[in-house]
Design a protein around this motif. Structure first.
Motif, PDB file in Angstrom:
ATOM      1  N   ASP A 192       0.816  -1.218   0.000  1.00 19.87           N
ATOM      2  CA  ASP A 192       0.000   0.000   0.000  1.00 19.87           C
ATOM      3  C   ASP A 192       0.847   1.265   0.000  1.00 19.87           C
ATOM      4  OD1 ASP A 192      -2.304  -1.506  -0.009  1.00 19.87           O
ATOM      5  OD2 ASP A 192      -2.634  -1.372   2.161  1.00 19.87           O
ATOM      6  N   GLY A 193       2.182   1.114  -0.015  1.00 22.35           N
ATOM      7  CA  GLY A 193       3.076   2.262  -0.141  1.00 22.35           C
ATOM      8  C   GLY A 193       3.631   2.803   1.149  1.00 22.35           C
ATOM      9  N   ALA A 194       3.602   2.024   2.228  1.00 24.79           N
ATOM     10  CA  ALA A 194       4.035   2.537   3.536  1.00 24.79           C
ATOM     11  C   ALA A 194       5.469   3.040   3.531  1.00 24.79           C
ATOM     12  CB  ALA A 194       3.857   1.461   4.605  1.00 24.79           C
ATOM     13  N   ILE A 195       6.357   2.403   2.765  1.00 23.57           N
ATOM     14  CA  ILE A 195       7.744   2.884   2.727  1.00 23.57           C
ATOM     15  C   ILE A 195       8.113   3.387   1.329  1.00 23.57           C
ATOM     16  CG2 ILE A 195       8.424   1.328   4.599  1.00 23.57           C
ATOM     17  CD1 ILE A 195       9.911  -0.380   2.489  1.00 23.57           C
ATOM     18  N   GLY A 196       7.118   3.633   0.496  1.00 14.57           N
ATOM     19  CA  GLY A 196       7.375   4.097  -0.861  1.00 14.57           C
ATOM     20  C   GLY A 196       7.891   2.971  -1.741  1.00 14.57           C
ATOM     21  N   ASP A 197       8.704   3.321  -2.721  1.00 16.19           N
ATOM     22  CA  ASP A 197       9.286   2.316  -3.613  1.00 16.19           C
ATOM     23  C   ASP A 197      10.477   1.655  -2.934  1.00 16.19           C
ATOM     24  OD1 ASP A 197       7.472   2.986  -5.628  1.00 16.19           O
ATOM     25  OD2 ASP A 197       8.807   4.538  -6.437  1.00 16.19           O
TER      26      ASP A 197
ATOM     27  N   GLY B 200      12.970   1.815   1.654  1.00 16.17           N
ATOM     28  CA  GLY B 200      12.180   2.423   0.601  1.00 16.17           C
ATOM     29  C   GLY B 200      12.429   3.913   0.490  1.00 16.17           C
ATOM     30  N   THR B 201      11.771   4.559  -0.442  1.00 11.45           N
ATOM     31  CA  THR B 201      11.949   5.992  -0.643  1.00 11.45           C
ATOM     32  C   THR B 201      11.287   6.817   0.453  1.00 11.45           C
ATOM     33  OG1 THR B 201       9.993   5.938  -2.087  1.00 11.45           O
ATOM     34  CG2 THR B 201      12.160   5.795  -3.146  1.00 11.45           C
ATOM     35  N   LYS B 202      10.435   6.186   1.291  1.00  9.02           N
ATOM     36  CA  LYS B 202       9.752   6.905   2.367  1.00  9.02           C
ATOM     37  C   LYS B 202      10.015   6.327   3.757  1.00  9.02           C
ATOM     38  CE  LYS B 202       5.765   8.274  -0.489  1.00  9.02           C
ATOM     39  NZ  LYS B 202       4.271   8.168  -0.598  1.00  9.02           N
ATOM     40  N   GLY B 203      10.792   5.264   3.857  1.00  7.25           N
ATOM     41  CA  GLY B 203      11.004   4.663   5.168  1.00  7.25           C
ATOM     42  C   GLY B 203      11.619   3.281   5.053  1.00  7.25           C
TER      43      GLY B 203
ATOM     44  N   LEU C  25       9.439  -8.863  16.585  1.00  8.01           N
ATOM     45  CA  LEU C  25       9.126  -7.443  16.460  1.00  8.01           C
ATOM     46  C   LEU C  25       9.177  -7.023  14.998  1.00  8.01           C
ATOM     47  CD1 LEU C  25       8.577  -4.744  17.914  1.00  8.01           C
ATOM     48  CD2 LEU C  25      11.065  -4.390  17.956  1.00  8.01           C
ATOM     49  N   PHE C  26       8.074  -6.474  14.507  1.00  8.01           N
ATOM     50  CA  PHE C  26       7.987  -5.955  13.153  1.00  8.01           C
ATOM     51  C   PHE C  26       7.800  -4.444  13.242  1.00  8.01           C
ATOM     52  CE2 PHE C  26       6.267  -9.984  10.805  1.00  8.01           C
ATOM     53  CZ  PHE C  26       7.336 -10.708  11.306  1.00  8.01           C
ATOM     54  N   GLN C  27       8.562  -3.699  12.431  1.00 10.55           N
ATOM     55  CA  GLN C  27       8.541  -2.234  12.529  1.00 10.55           C
ATOM     56  C   GLN C  27       8.653  -1.586  11.166  1.00 10.55           C
ATOM     57  OE1 GLN C  27      11.648  -1.318  15.402  1.00 10.55           O
ATOM     58  NE2 GLN C  27      10.294   0.078  16.466  1.00 10.55           N
ATOM     59  N   ILE C  28       7.911  -0.509  10.988  1.00  6.25           N
ATOM     60  CA  ILE C  28       8.055   0.371   9.831  1.00  6.25           C
ATOM     61  C   ILE C  28       8.415   1.753  10.359  1.00  6.25           C
ATOM     62  CG2 ILE C  28       6.801   1.551   7.973  1.00  6.25           C
ATOM     63  CD1 ILE C  28       5.185  -0.997   7.565  1.00  6.25           C
ATOM     64  N   THR C  29       9.422   2.375   9.739  1.00  2.48           N
ATOM     65  CA  THR C  29       9.793   3.737  10.103  1.00  2.48           C
ATOM     66  C   THR C  29       9.357   4.696   9.003  1.00  2.48           C
ATOM     67  OG1 THR C  29      11.964   3.669   9.028  1.00  2.48           O
ATOM     68  CG2 THR C  29      11.834   2.850  11.295  1.00  2.48           C
ATOM     69  N   GLY C  30       9.379   5.993   9.302  1.00  3.48           N
ATOM     70  CA  GLY C  30       8.993   6.993   8.323  1.00  3.48           C
ATOM     71  C   GLY C  30       7.621   7.570   8.622  1.00  3.48           C
ATOM     72  N   PRO C  31       7.018   8.273   7.667  1.00  7.25           N
ATOM     73  CA  PRO C  31       5.730   8.942   7.899  1.00  7.25           C
ATOM     74  C   PRO C  31       4.585   7.965   8.181  1.00  7.25           C
ATOM     75  CG  PRO C  31       6.347   9.045   5.573  1.00  7.25           C
ATOM     76  CD  PRO C  31       7.543   8.561   6.319  1.00  7.25           C
ATOM     77  N   ASN C  32       4.755   6.708   7.804  1.00  5.51           N
ATOM     78  CA  ASN C  32       3.725   5.692   8.053  1.00  5.51           C
ATOM     79  C   ASN C  32       4.200   4.685   9.102  1.00  5.51           C
ATOM     80  OD1 ASN C  32       1.863   6.629   5.929  1.00  5.51           O
ATOM     81  ND2 ASN C  32       3.476   5.944   4.531  1.00  5.51           N
ATOM     82  N   ALA C  33       4.831   5.210  10.148  1.00  5.43           N
ATOM     83  CA  ALA C  33       5.433   4.354  11.173  1.00  5.43           C
ATOM     84  C   ALA C  33       4.411   3.382  11.761  1.00  5.43           C
ATOM     85  CB  ALA C  33       6.037   5.222  12.269  1.00  5.43           C
ATOM     86  N   TRP C  34       4.910   2.185  12.067  1.00  5.11           N
ATOM     87  CA  TRP C  34       4.040   1.109  12.581  1.00  5.11           C
ATOM     88  C   TRP C  34       4.902   0.111  13.326  1.00  5.11           C
ATOM     89  CZ3 TRP C  34       4.386  -4.057  10.657  1.00  5.11           C
ATOM     90  CH2 TRP C  34       3.352  -4.918  11.036  1.00  5.11           C
TER      91      TRP C  34
END
Length: 438
Positions: free
Chosen positions: A193-198, A316-319, A329-338
């Motif tokens: 869905d684009g959470a970290i961009g490309d 990715g380009t956003k995170g 532990l699963f983590q996303i950084t950037g503007p769509n942090a999770w």
């Protein structure tokens, strides 16, 4: 699921054998392919009664609805008996395997498959393609463990049989259990869905310890020894990059939504210096390249005392995303942090059976053979690169005619395996720069 940017012909065999086999499979009548009308008990046959086959059978029986184990096949009679005892201890009322349905011959997998509605294929992976072909020929649903082959001709056999399985409306599950764990599913969906961009780069790891090799028994026949010590023979296991690291490689493909177009890498044997260590390496490092130029850096190592990690990562380009199994532990950084912790109840080995048996009972589409085959091929591509030291195109690897497994030959315990030890008991080991890639 087919890889982006691949010409259609790259998924076809480079020889006519798999296509001829597919024609024979297609000739069978479709009405053979459902379990007996009026009885909702799903009959199960096991082909391969080791620890993973035994576990898969128990997990299949844990699914809702009536199931019954009716046939078992393993060339090791003692292992079959041990497996039967374990399964009976957990599901005694669901086991009906009299001695005449306990098969121990090399070709007896055909007899076991014939007894059931769904078969569990869990022998050493080198035999998976011929067992899957037979199951599809007989019109049976299938759960098969990963990897689904150890060489490119075997992968092509799986892909061709999968086409026929779809025509026959058969349901096929493959043991890449991460695809059925909810937290993995949520994380990958967020990436799509684009959470970290490309995605521009990825890293995947299975660095840990290894199972021990097995000593040869007195007067043991060569075929028997290699099957008993199967993990250490490339024709049977594919090497640990294929047999184990495939899980992380499959997540790489899943995250990216496509398959790589080429690979190069290196590997070797630093500590595997005994005859019981057969042929396989103890470390592989592969750089996979995708059509858009992005890379994944794949690493697997089986050397005690080293840094350990079982994880997948992407930038990715956003995170970024980090899927770390051992920390759950699963983590996303950037503007769509999770952030989310992998639940203890997310037992992928169990979860992967629910949709398969639901599909069998409700006649839903369920076909995992294709991505199972192509992720297997991705791992084989990596091994080809490390064994040869060459940069290899995916399409060339998939078209390779190099057979590790003696397809088309009837085997027995007296047969000569495709690899043999030298006079001193050492097996041939790949040498980068000398070993033929394709």
């Amino acid at each position: 699921m087919s890889p982006k940017n691949f010409p259609a012909q790259s998924l076809s065999s480079s020889s006519s054998k798999p296509l001829a086999a597919a024609g024979a499979l297609a000739a069978l009548p479709v009405e053979r392919f459902a379990h007996a009308a009026g009885d909702d008990t799903v009959k199960i046959a096991m082909v391969g009664c080791g620890g993973r086959g035994t576990g898969a059978c128990v997990q299949a029986m844990n699914t809702p609805g009536a199931t019954k184990l009716v046939a078992m096949c393993d060339v090791d009679e003692d292992q079959l008996a041990k497996s039967l005892s374990v399964i009976r201890a957990q599901h005694r009322d669901k086991v009906d395997v009299p001695p005449d349905r306990q098969f121990t011959g090399f070709e007896d997998y055909k007899k076991a498959i014939a007894e059931a509605d769904v078969c569990i294929l869990a022998t050493s992976p080198g035999f998976r393609p011929i067992h899957f072909e037979e199951a599809v020929k007989q019109g049976k649903h299938v759960f098969m463990e990963k990897p689904v082959a150890t060489d490119a001709p075997g992968v092509r056999k799986i892909l061709e049989a999968a086409k026929i399985a779809k025509q026959k409306n058969l349901k096929v599950g493959v043991g890449m259990q991460r695809r059925h764990q909810p937290t993995y599913q949520e994380a990958i969906q967020r990436l799509h869905d684009g959470a970290i961009g490309d995605i521009v780069s990825m890293r995947v790891y299975w660095d840990g310890n290894a199972r021990a090799g097995k000593e040869r028994l007195p007067d043991e026949k060569e075929m028997h020894y290699q099957i008993r010590n199967w993990y250490y023979f490339t024709w049977l296991s594919g090497d640990h990059i294929v047999e184990q690291h495939i899980h992380n490689i499959d997540v790489m493909n899943w995250m990216k939504g496509e398959f790589p177009v080429r690979a190069q890498g290196m590997g070797g044997r630093q500590v595997r210096n005994k005859r019981i260590n057969g042929q396989i390496y103890d470390h592989h490092q592969v750089e996979y390249e995708f059509a858009d130029g992005s890379r994944c850096y794949s690493q697997c190592r089986q050397i005690r005392g080293c840094w350990t990690s079982v994880s997948e990562h992407a930038v990715g380009t956003k995170g970024t995303v980090d899927l770390v199994q051992q920390r759950k532990l699963f983590q996303i950084t950037g503007p769509n942090a999770w952030t989310k912790r992998l639940k203890k109840s997310e037992q992928g080995h169990q979860l992967e059976h629910y949709p398969l048996f639901k599909a069998i009972r409700e006649n839903n589409h369920h076909m995992e053979a294709e991505y199972g085959a192509l992720s297997t091929m991705t791992a084989i591509l990596g091994r080809m690169a490390t064994y040869s030291g060459k940069k290899i195109e995916f399409k060339d690897a998939l078209a390779s005619k190099l057979e590790l497994v003696p397809y088309g030959k009837e085997l027995t315990m007296d047969s000569t395996p495709p690899v043999l030890p030298d006079a001193d008991g050492w097996y041939p080991i790949a040498v980068p720069g000398k070993t033929v890639a394709l």
